[in-house]
Scaffold this active site. Structure first.
Site, PDB file in Angstrom:
ATOM      1  N   CYS A   1     -81.123 -54.068  82.051  1.00  0.00           N
ATOM      2  CA  CYS A   1     -79.738 -53.591  82.068  1.00  0.00           C
ATOM      3  C   CYS A   1     -78.976 -54.073  80.836  1.00  0.00           C
ATOM      4  CB  CYS A   1     -79.038 -54.005  83.356  1.00  0.00           C
ATOM      5  SG  CYS A   1     -79.276 -55.722  83.805  1.00  0.00           S
TER       6      CYS A   1
ATOM      7  N   LYS B   1     -83.023 -54.467 100.442  1.00  0.00           N
ATOM      8  CA  LYS B   1     -83.642 -53.144 100.275  1.00  0.00           C
ATOM      9  C   LYS B   1     -84.177 -53.062  98.848  1.00  0.00           C
ATOM     10  CE  LYS B   1     -83.386 -49.051  98.924  1.00  0.00           C
ATOM     11  NZ  LYS B   1     -84.451 -48.461  98.035  1.00  0.00           N
TER      12      LYS B   1
ATOM     13  N   GLY C   1     -74.086 -46.689  92.156  1.00  0.00           N
ATOM     14  CA  GLY C   1     -72.960 -47.605  92.411  1.00  0.00           C
ATOM     15  C   GLY C   1     -71.739 -46.848  92.907  1.00  0.00           C
TER      16      GLY C   1
ATOM     17  N   GLU D   1     -73.615 -54.428  89.777  1.00  0.00           N
ATOM     18  CA  GLU D   1     -74.143 -54.642  88.417  1.00  0.00           C
ATOM     19  C   GLU D   1     -74.830 -53.331  88.045  1.00  0.00           C
ATOM     20  OE1 GLU D   1     -76.345 -54.756  85.789  1.00  0.00           O
ATOM     21  OE2 GLU D   1     -77.531 -56.514  86.347  1.00  0.00           O
TER      22      GLU D   1
ATOM     23  N   GLU E   1     -78.074 -43.945  78.134  1.00  0.00           N
ATOM     24  CA  GLU E   1     -78.893 -45.155  78.263  1.00  0.00           C
ATOM     25  C   GLU E   1     -80.364 -44.752  78.339  1.00  0.00           C
ATOM     26  OE1 GLU E   1     -78.763 -47.176  82.032  1.00  0.00           O
ATOM     27  OE2 GLU E   1     -79.004 -49.126  81.071  1.00  0.00           O
TER      28      GLU E   1
HETATM   29  P1  NDP Z   1     -80.832 -46.208  91.312  1.00  0.00           P
HETATM   30  O1  NDP Z   1     -79.481 -46.727  91.037  1.00  0.00           O
HETATM   31  O2  NDP Z   1     -80.951 -44.852  91.891  1.00  0.00           O
HETATM   32  O3  NDP Z   1     -81.636 -47.198  92.308  1.00  0.00           O
HETATM   33  C1  NDP Z   1     -81.301 -48.555  92.532  1.00  0.00           C
HETATM   34  C2  NDP Z   1     -81.437 -48.872  94.012  1.00  0.00           C
HETATM   35  O4  NDP Z   1     -80.466 -48.137  94.786  1.00  0.00           O
HETATM   36  C3  NDP Z   1     -82.800 -48.468  94.593  1.00  0.00           C
HETATM   37  O5  NDP Z   1     -83.192 -49.448  95.542  1.00  0.00           O
HETATM   38  C4  NDP Z   1     -82.475 -47.143  95.244  1.00  0.00           C
HETATM   39  O6  NDP Z   1     -83.407 -46.742  96.202  1.00  0.00           O
HETATM   40  C5  NDP Z   1     -81.126 -47.442  95.847  1.00  0.00           C
HETATM   41  N1  NDP Z   1     -80.351 -46.251  96.191  1.00  0.00           N
HETATM   42  C6  NDP Z   1     -80.536 -44.961  95.803  1.00  0.00           C
HETATM   43  N2  NDP Z   1     -79.578 -44.172  96.325  1.00  0.00           N
HETATM   44  C7  NDP Z   1     -78.779 -44.956  97.075  1.00  0.00           C
HETATM   45  C8  NDP Z   1     -77.586 -44.729  97.842  1.00  0.00           C
HETATM   46  N3  NDP Z   1     -77.050 -43.533  97.956  1.00  0.00           N
HETATM   47  N4  NDP Z   1     -77.007 -45.777  98.453  1.00  0.00           N
HETATM   48  C9  NDP Z   1     -77.523 -47.005  98.323  1.00  0.00           C
HETATM   49  N5  NDP Z   1     -78.637 -47.291  97.623  1.00  0.00           N
HETATM   50  C10 NDP Z   1     -79.261 -46.282  96.998  1.00  0.00           C
HETATM   51  O7  NDP Z   1     -81.650 -46.323  89.983  1.00  0.00           O
HETATM   52  P2  NDP Z   1     -82.966 -45.538  89.556  1.00  0.00           P
HETATM   53  O8  NDP Z   1     -84.110 -46.356  89.978  1.00  0.00           O
HETATM   54  O9  NDP Z   1     -82.955 -44.123  89.989  1.00  0.00           O
HETATM   55  O10 NDP Z   1     -82.790 -45.549  87.976  1.00  0.00           O
HETATM   56  C11 NDP Z   1     -81.866 -44.618  87.389  1.00  0.00           C
HETATM   57  C12 NDP Z   1     -81.255 -45.205  86.139  1.00  0.00           C
HETATM   58  O11 NDP Z   1     -80.494 -46.363  86.471  1.00  0.00           O
HETATM   59  C13 NDP Z   1     -82.254 -45.675  85.119  1.00  0.00           C
HETATM   60  O12 NDP Z   1     -82.657 -44.615  84.308  1.00  0.00           O
HETATM   61  C14 NDP Z   1     -81.467 -46.719  84.381  1.00  0.00           C
HETATM   62  O13 NDP Z   1     -80.694 -46.066  83.378  1.00  0.00           O
HETATM   63  C15 NDP Z   1     -80.543 -47.291  85.428  1.00  0.00           C
HETATM   64  N6  NDP Z   1     -81.020 -48.558  85.991  1.00  0.00           N
HETATM   65  C16 NDP Z   1     -80.279 -49.660  85.804  1.00  0.00           C
HETATM   66  C17 NDP Z   1     -80.700 -50.885  86.275  1.00  0.00           C
HETATM   67  C18 NDP Z   1     -79.915 -52.115  86.068  1.00  0.00           C
HETATM   68  O14 NDP Z   1     -80.503 -53.179  86.020  1.00  0.00           O
HETATM   69  N7  NDP Z   1     -78.588 -52.053  85.991  1.00  0.00           N
HETATM   70  C19 NDP Z   1     -81.971 -51.027  86.965  1.00  0.00           C
HETATM   71  C20 NDP Z   1     -82.664 -49.785  87.188  1.00  0.00           C
HETATM   72  C21 NDP Z   1     -82.195 -48.603  86.689  1.00  0.00           C
HETATM   73  P3  NDP Z   1     -84.681 -45.902  95.715  1.00  0.00           P
HETATM   74  O15 NDP Z   1     -85.388 -46.729  94.710  1.00  0.00           O
HETATM   75  O16 NDP Z   1     -85.470 -45.675  96.921  1.00  0.00           O
HETATM   76  O17 NDP Z   1     -84.155 -44.646  95.096  1.00  0.00           O
END
Ligand code: NDP
Length: 461
Positions: free
Chosen positions: A269, A162, A218, A235, A367
């Site tokens: 990250c 996904k 997470g 992660e 962050e």
């Molecule tokens: P999210 O954690 O919301 O998104 C990551 C993935 O999880 C996307 O594919 C998202 O789908 C999916 N997702 C959203 N809700 C659910 C759920 N309830 N159950 C399972 N999967 C779900 O990150 P964001 O893109 O909203 O970014 C928010 C913040 O996270 C950023 O500002 C940053 O601080 C951090 N971040 C950290 C990353 C890392 O590498 N550790 C990478 C990206 C962001 P969808 O995209 O459709 O919402």
């Protein structure tokens, strides 16, 4: 390649540098997830029954297929994610995908004999876990997908991917290249929003979830996976600290500090997000970093000279802008940046360095995940260590010093999954990677990464 994943009736995906439409993608429903999981499950036993050498061979052929498609993949990634082709960006990311596949293919996971004393003979084997859900973010969409699926496939599992709603085209194009080599149904992509991820993480047909993204999501995955007792690798976000000791040569470390913080325009990250600098070298480090930062071109990714790009989406831009304004309002010094052009197209936020800032400031405590770095002065090492450890996340950290022993003494006191010395954020396919505290749990990469997508089975007798 893009034609096959682009749906004329699908959702528009926009270029974050220009606002132009990059492509359209059909977002899946809960029923699409159910179908994908059932298909992956039906294919899993036959995939697991193949010899390990066959799966290795297929991963190596998949790596070759990525190399053959590298340039169109990098261009699509650059347009959809925003990252430049050059620098440690799109071409680098596509290259990492094939490198990771080859390294995963080369990793050994021998049977462990745990007791063999004449009476008892016990061995530890690693069996496939079954069907894995791989949920990814938008910052390194292709590379993180490969981090998730390469070990999963190697260990005889099948996988439903996904991608983030912000970068589905890059991931679906990558899967298409891989599926040109792999047998049918072992690797299936379902684009969509959070509901698709939520369905995967609560699905009775999914045995494990690999997730990279925010701590908040997470935590939602932990809850929604509880009923089915799924295995998880999480992660999550970080807010990595770097500590600069007084013995450094500021000019010599400035470029390393810069890329540690600003790789992928700060959307990483394990990037350096809070820099603690000893007062003896504070002004020199600020000056050297500012000089490097001002020399790095930012702009549209497809323009070959750029090494920094836009924020990938407006929500992330707003976070960065809000945090820099909070710092400015508090009286901090903006060394460079902090002045986005409100009329310019795209989500460009200039490279921003902020000095004379208090450790409690939101730009330090939250962050920012973008091109803004707070630089905090310290005069006592214990105080610096306490500030570095005070947050509830701990993905990475770094110590900068010309004395390796002095640096290692500080490393031992830091609460982070990885601590780099005189560098920040570099990852390697053979070196385990994972977080501390709310940065998540479970290891990726190397033999530990293979174990994490398998179920241990003891043979006693
Ligand atoms: P999210 O954690 O919301 O998104 C990551 C993935 O999880 C996307 O594919 C998202 O789908 C999916 N997702 C959203 N809700 C659910 C759920 N309830 N159950 C399972 N999967 C779900 O990150 P964001 O893109 O909203 O970014 C928010 C913040 O996270 C950023 O500002 C940053 O601080 C951090 N971040 C950290 C990353 C890392 O590498 N550790 C990478 C990206 C962001 P969808 O995209 O459709 O919402």
């Amino acid at each position: 390649m893009l034609a096959a994943v682009s749906d004329p009736d699908g959702r528009e995906v926009l270029d974050p540098a220009t606002g132009e439409v990059v492509g359209r993608v059909a977002f899946g429903s809960a029923e699409d997830v159910d179908r994908a999981v059932a298909t992956a499950r039906a294919a899993q036993r036959a995939w697991a029954a193949r010899a390990d050498s066959e799966r290795i061979d297929l991963l190596l052929r998949a790596a070759d297929a990525i190399d053959a498609a590298a340039e169109p993949l990098a261009e699509l990634l650059s347009r959809e994610q925003g990252k430049p082709l050059n620098g440690p960006n799109a071409r680098f990311e596509v290259g990492a995908c094939s490198a990771w596949l080859r390294a995963t293919a080369a990793t050994e996971l021998p049977v462990e004999t745990v007791v063999d004393d004449g009476d008892i003979h016990a061995e530890l084997h690693y069996r496939p876990v079954g069907v894995v859900g791989a949920i990814g973010p938008w910052n390194w969409p292709m590379m993180i997908t490969i981090w998730q699926v390469a070990p999963v496939l190697r260990m005889g599992n099948t996988v439903v991917v996904k991608p983030s709603e912000h970068t589905p085209l890059s991931v679906l194009a990558l899967l298409e290249v891989l599926n040109g080599v792999l047998p049918a149904d072992v690797l299936i992509g379902v684009a969509g929003e959070g509901d698709v991820g939520a369905r995967l993480s609560s699905h009775a047909g999914v045995d494990k979830v690999m997730f990279t993204g925010s701590t908040r999501t997470g935590q939602a995955i932990i809850k929604s996976s509880a009923d089915t007792v799924k295995r998880l690798t999480l992660e999550l976000g970080g807010n990595d600290a770097g500590i600069v000791l007084p013995d450094v040569d500021p000019k010599a470390i400035a470029e390393g500090l810069f890329w540690g913080a600003f790789i992928n325009t700060g959307q990483t990250c394990a990037a350096l997000k809070r820099l603690y600098v000893h007062t003896d070298v504070y002004d020199e480090v600020c000056a050297a970093l500012t000089e490097v930062a001002k020399a790095m071109p930012m702009g549209r990714g497809l323009d070959e000279q750029n090494v920094l790009g836009p924020l990938q989406n407006r929500a992330q831009y707003e976070i960065v802008a809000r945090l820099v304004e909070a710092a400015r309002d508090s009286g901090a010094t903006i060394l460079t940046g902090g002045d986005p052009d409100p009329d310019a197209p795209g989500h460009f936020y200039p490279t921003t360095l902020v000095a004379d800032i208090d450790d409690q400031n939101p730009l330090v405590a939250e962050e920012q995940f973008g091109p803004a770095l707070p630089i905090i002065r310290y005069d006592d090492l214990d105080q610096a260590v306490a500030m570095a450890n005070r947050l509830d996340v701990g993905l990475g950290a770094s110590v900068w010093s010309s004395d390796r022993d002095a640096a290692r003494a500080v490393v031992a006191r830091l609460e982070a999954g990885t601590v780099w010395i005189n560098a920040h954020g570099g990852v390697h396919p053979m070196i385990p990677f994972g977080g501390h505290k709310k940065s998540g749990y479970g290891l990726e990469f190397g033999a530990e990464g293979l174990k994490a997508v398998a179920v241990p089975q003891v043979i006693n007798g």
